[in-house]
Design a protein around this motif. Structure first.
Motif, PDB file in Angstrom:
ATOM      1  N   TYR A  16       1.170  -1.170  -0.235  1.00 50.80           N
ATOM      2  CA  TYR A  16       0.058  -0.192  -0.075  1.00 50.80           C
ATOM      3  C   TYR A  16       1.151   1.118  -0.047  1.00 50.80           C
ATOM      4  CZ  TYR A  16      -3.832   2.858   1.436  1.00 50.80           C
ATOM      5  OH  TYR A  16      -4.974   3.835   1.846  1.00 50.80           O
ATOM      6  N   TYR A  29      -2.418   3.269  -3.908  1.00 51.84           N
ATOM      7  CA  TYR A  29      -1.629   2.148  -4.622  1.00 51.84           C
ATOM      8  C   TYR A  29      -1.634   1.140  -3.904  1.00 51.84           C
ATOM      9  CZ  TYR A  29      -0.271  -2.087  -6.884  1.00 51.84           C
ATOM     10  OH  TYR A  29       0.314  -3.241  -7.727  1.00 51.84           O
ATOM     11  N   GLU A  31      -2.353  -3.651  -3.138  1.00 51.54           N
ATOM     12  CA  GLU A  31      -2.924  -4.944  -3.428  1.00 51.54           C
ATOM     13  C   GLU A  31      -3.478  -5.476  -2.234  1.00 51.54           C
ATOM     14  OE1 GLU A  31       1.380  -6.371  -4.682  1.00 51.54           O
ATOM     15  OE2 GLU A  31       1.165  -5.342  -6.238  1.00 51.54           O
ATOM     16  N   GLU A  77      -6.733  -1.959 -14.804  1.00 53.97           N
ATOM     17  CA  GLU A  77      -5.921  -2.047 -14.659  1.00 53.97           C
ATOM     18  C   GLU A  77      -5.400  -1.997 -16.439  1.00 53.97           C
ATOM     19  OE1 GLU A  77      -1.771  -4.496 -14.668  1.00 53.97           O
ATOM     20  OE2 GLU A  77      -2.526  -3.959 -13.017  1.00 53.97           O
TER      21      GLU A  77
END
Length: 82
Positions: A16, A29, A31, A77
């Motif tokens: 992060y 950003y 995951e 994405e």
């Protein structure tokens, strides 16, 4: 705020990062282990998240009545280079 970091980890947030431009635009950003919606839902149940969102209130230009974490947008994405 180590409690916040612990809560994020508990709900599958990893890798992060937050980035800020000089004009105040913030880009993040992250995951997640499951889905972004599941990661947000897990954090919604955390007291530390409610306190953090209240602390951060006023720093974001978002729709009135929303917390910053409720105004996050997931982007698609369109390119990735390993």
């Amino acid at each position: 705020w180590p409690e916040m970091r612990d809560a994020l980890t508990r709900h599958g947030w990893r890798n992060y990062s937050l980035f800020m431009r000089a004009d105040g635009t913030l880009f993040g950003y992250v995951e997640v282990d499951d889905t972004f919606e599941a990661a947000l839902a897990g954090m919604d149940g955390e007291d530390i998240n409610r306190r953090w969102q209240a602390y951060m209130d006023g720093f974001f230009e978002i729709q009135p009545g929303l917390r910053a974490d409720q105004a996050m947008l997931e982007l698609e994405e369109v390119f990735h280079l390993d």
